[in-house]
Design a protein around this motif. Structure first.
Motif, PDB file in Angstrom:
ATOM      1  N   ALA A 231       9.826  96.622 107.137  1.00 35.65           N
ATOM      2  CA  ALA A 231       9.080  95.495 106.578  1.00 35.65           C
ATOM      3  C   ALA A 231       9.502  95.210 105.144  1.00 35.65           C
ATOM      4  CB  ALA A 231       7.584  95.784 106.639  1.00 35.65           C
ATOM      5  N   THR A 232       9.707  96.261 104.368  1.00 37.67           N
ATOM      6  CA  THR A 232      10.096  96.092 102.968  1.00 37.67           C
ATOM      7  C   THR A 232      11.500  95.521 102.842  1.00 37.67           C
ATOM      8  OG1 THR A 232       8.648  97.911 102.320  1.00 37.67           O
ATOM      9  CG2 THR A 232      10.357  97.273 100.752  1.00 37.67           C
ATOM     10  N   GLU A 233      12.385  95.936 103.714  1.00 39.60           N
ATOM     11  CA  GLU A 233      13.745  95.385 103.690  1.00 39.60           C
ATOM     12  C   GLU A 233      13.719  93.878 103.941  1.00 39.60           C
ATOM     13  OE1 GLU A 233      15.864  97.665 106.569  1.00 39.60           O
ATOM     14  OE2 GLU A 233      16.098  99.418 105.254  1.00 39.60           O
ATOM     15  N   THR A 234      12.885  93.448 104.881  1.00 44.34           N
ATOM     16  CA  THR A 234      12.757  92.013 105.130  1.00 44.34           C
ATOM     17  C   THR A 234      12.106  91.312 103.947  1.00 44.34           C
ATOM     18  OG1 THR A 234      12.540  92.441 107.499  1.00 44.34           O
ATOM     19  CG2 THR A 234      11.866  90.276 106.721  1.00 44.34           C
ATOM     20  N   LEU A 235      11.062  91.935 103.413  1.00 45.25           N
ATOM     21  CA  LEU A 235      10.376  91.359 102.258  1.00 45.25           C
ATOM     22  C   LEU A 235      11.347  91.095 101.109  1.00 45.25           C
ATOM     23  CD1 LEU A 235       7.716  90.621 100.773  1.00 45.25           C
ATOM     24  CD2 LEU A 235       7.534  93.042 100.139  1.00 45.25           C
ATOM     25  N   MET A 236      12.266  92.005 100.889  1.00 44.41           N
ATOM     26  CA  MET A 236      13.213  91.860  99.783  1.00 44.41           C
ATOM     27  C   MET A 236      14.108  90.627  99.951  1.00 44.41           C
ATOM     28  SD  MET A 236      12.390  94.095  97.652  1.00 44.41           S
ATOM     29  CE  MET A 236      11.620  95.708  97.463  1.00 44.41           C
ATOM     30  N   THR A 237      14.316  90.192 101.188  1.00 46.48           N
ATOM     31  CA  THR A 237      15.139  89.002 101.396  1.00 46.48           C
ATOM     32  C   THR A 237      14.414  87.729 100.970  1.00 46.48           C
ATOM     33  OG1 THR A 237      14.434  88.558 103.691  1.00 46.48           O
ATOM     34  CG2 THR A 237      16.254  90.123 103.367  1.00 46.48           C
ATOM     35  N   PHE A 238      13.090  87.804 100.824  1.00 48.76           N
ATOM     36  CA  PHE A 238      12.305  86.636 100.450  1.00 48.76           C
ATOM     37  C   PHE A 238      12.033  86.540  98.944  1.00 48.76           C
ATOM     38  CE2 PHE A 238      10.374  86.990 104.906  1.00 48.76           C
ATOM     39  CZ  PHE A 238      11.133  85.948 105.414  1.00 48.76           C
ATOM     40  N   THR A 239      12.379  87.566  98.194  1.00 51.71           N
ATOM     41  CA  THR A 239      11.939  87.599  96.793  1.00 51.71           C
ATOM     42  C   THR A 239      12.559  86.507  95.934  1.00 51.71           C
ATOM     43  OG1 THR A 239      13.629  89.264  96.280  1.00 51.71           O
ATOM     44  CG2 THR A 239      11.408  90.064  96.821  1.00 51.71           C
ATOM     45  N   GLU A 240      13.760  86.062  96.276  1.00 53.07           N
ATOM     46  CA  GLU A 240      14.382  85.002  95.482  1.00 53.07           C
ATOM     47  C   GLU A 240      13.839  83.629  95.846  1.00 53.07           C
ATOM     48  OE1 GLU A 240      18.773  83.010  94.564  1.00 53.07           O
ATOM     49  OE2 GLU A 240      18.656  85.032  95.421  1.00 53.07           O
ATOM     50  N   ILE A 241      13.653  83.377  97.132  1.00 48.28           N
ATOM     51  CA  ILE A 241      13.262  82.033  97.546  1.00 48.28           C
ATOM     52  C   ILE A 241      11.772  81.770  97.386  1.00 48.28           C
ATOM     53  CG2 ILE A 241      12.797  82.423 100.024  1.00 48.28           C
ATOM     54  CD1 ILE A 241      14.631  79.858 100.453  1.00 48.28           C
ATOM     55  N   ASN A 242      10.938  82.808  97.495  1.00 47.30           N
ATOM     56  CA  ASN A 242       9.495  82.576  97.465  1.00 47.30           C
ATOM     57  C   ASN A 242       9.010  81.900  96.178  1.00 47.30           C
ATOM     58  OD1 ASN A 242       6.764  83.144  98.827  1.00 47.30           O
ATOM     59  ND2 ASN A 242       6.498  84.026  96.789  1.00 47.30           N
ATOM     60  N   PRO A 243       9.412  82.338  94.984  1.00 45.03           N
ATOM     61  CA  PRO A 243       8.924  81.660  93.776  1.00 45.03           C
ATOM     62  C   PRO A 243       9.331  80.187  93.710  1.00 45.03           C
ATOM     63  CG  PRO A 243       9.905  83.775  93.225  1.00 45.03           C
ATOM     64  CD  PRO A 243      10.249  83.505  94.653  1.00 45.03           C
ATOM     65  N   LEU A 244      10.447  79.840  94.331  1.00 42.51           N
ATOM     66  CA  LEU A 244      10.912  78.459  94.316  1.00 42.51           C
ATOM     67  C   LEU A 244       9.986  77.547  95.122  1.00 42.51           C
ATOM     68  CD1 LEU A 244      14.750  79.022  94.840  1.00 42.51           C
ATOM     69  CD2 LEU A 244      13.468  78.887  92.691  1.00 42.51           C
TER      70      LEU A 244
END
Length: 292
Positions: A231-244
């Motif tokens: 779950a954390t590995e997937t979460l890390m893929t979202f960290t750049e796009i989520n704030p945008l």
């Protein structure tokens, strides 16, 4: 209320270039989410631009969504506001056939006391024929529903949980610790969903699951099954796009991404404006790094 474990998509409202509702795109978005494995649908929430859709549009969006869903997934519908009497009137006028629960935002702008918030929800719970999920989102409402307030709400019949979007994981912990097991805490923050599940939350009502329903749902399922490394590995893929998604207002960012994916236009209604070219470009670049 195991019905609302997992991922609920806070569905956007697509618009055409003339800013009328694009019901065909809405149907396609719902089908995309259902076929990709989300657990339930949320219609007429904040991400749906409910502040600027008309009463007639809301009724049509609900009708269309229920028709497309055909009972395949649990269905949550948003009715909230800062005038308790007006909210109760809308609840009384609504047809709840096909609706499994009501999402109702903490009253905004008036800045009521915590006691006022409790009484607002007590009145809604007494009026609504389906279970109620309270929604704490201080970034929009101007007030935070304290942990103690959510604990008090857990004692009110017909309120089954809280969508917690304060960004304060300690507050979520206090709620989870001091409420019955059948009172659900659902993350309202996509990037905090996994850590909040780790302390006892049951899922997320998500913006990112509009464009990434399969990937986001898999992440939430992994967390709920205690597969936290995955779950954390997937979460890390979202960290750049989520704030945008929120940089120029929600759903400005997610609509720009959905346009990039060919799902709908990026049109929003004033006072929101479409994503700037700079933001659009950064969203497109961030998306390239995600294997949806």
């Amino acid at each position: 209320m195991h019905t609302f474990y997992g991922t609920g998509t806070a569905l956007i409202t697509p618009f055409k270039k003339d800013h009328s509702v694009d019901y065909d795109a809405f149907k396609n978005l719902i089908e995309f989410n259902i076929s990709s494995g989300v657990d339930y649908l949320v219609v007429n929430g904040t991400t749906a631009e409910s502040a600027t859709t008309t009463k007639e549009e809301k009724a049509k969006l609900l009708e269309v969504a229920l028709d497309v869903n055909k009972g395949r997934l649990p269905f949550m519908y948003g009715i909230g506001g800062n005038d308790t009497a007006e909210v109760l009137q809308r609840i009384g006028a609504a047809n709840f056939k096909g609706i499994d629960s009501l999402l109702s935002v903490c009253p905004y702008y008036n800045k009521p006391s915590q006691a006022g918030v409790v009484e607002h929800y007590r009145a809604i719970a007494a009026k609504t024929p389906v279970p109620v999920l309270a929604y704490n989102v201080p970034g929009r409402t101007g007030i935070n529903m304290s942990a103690n307030t959510s604990i008090r709400l857990s004692e009110i019949p017909n309120i089954f949980g809280v969508k917690e979007a304060s960004g304060d994981i300690v507050q979520a912990l206090e709620i989870i610790k001091n409420t019955p097991d059948n009172f659900l805490v659902i993350s309202g923050d996509d990037l905090l969903a996994v850590p909040t599940i780790a302390i006892g939350a049951v899922g997320a009502i998500s913006v990112l699951s509009n464009p990434y329903p399969g990937k986001f749902s898999e992440m939430i399922k992994a967390a709920l099954q205690s597969r936290f490394q995955q779950a954390t590995e997937t979460l890390m893929t979202f960290t750049e796009i989520n704030p945008l998604m929120y940089e120029e207002g929600n759903p400005v960012g997610v609509k720009s991404l959905l346009e990039h994916l060919g799902i709908c236009t990026n049109e929003v209604r004033l006072p929101l404006v479409k994503a700037s070219d700079n933001l659009k470009n950064r969203i497109a670049e961030a998306h390239k790094k995600i294997k949806a």
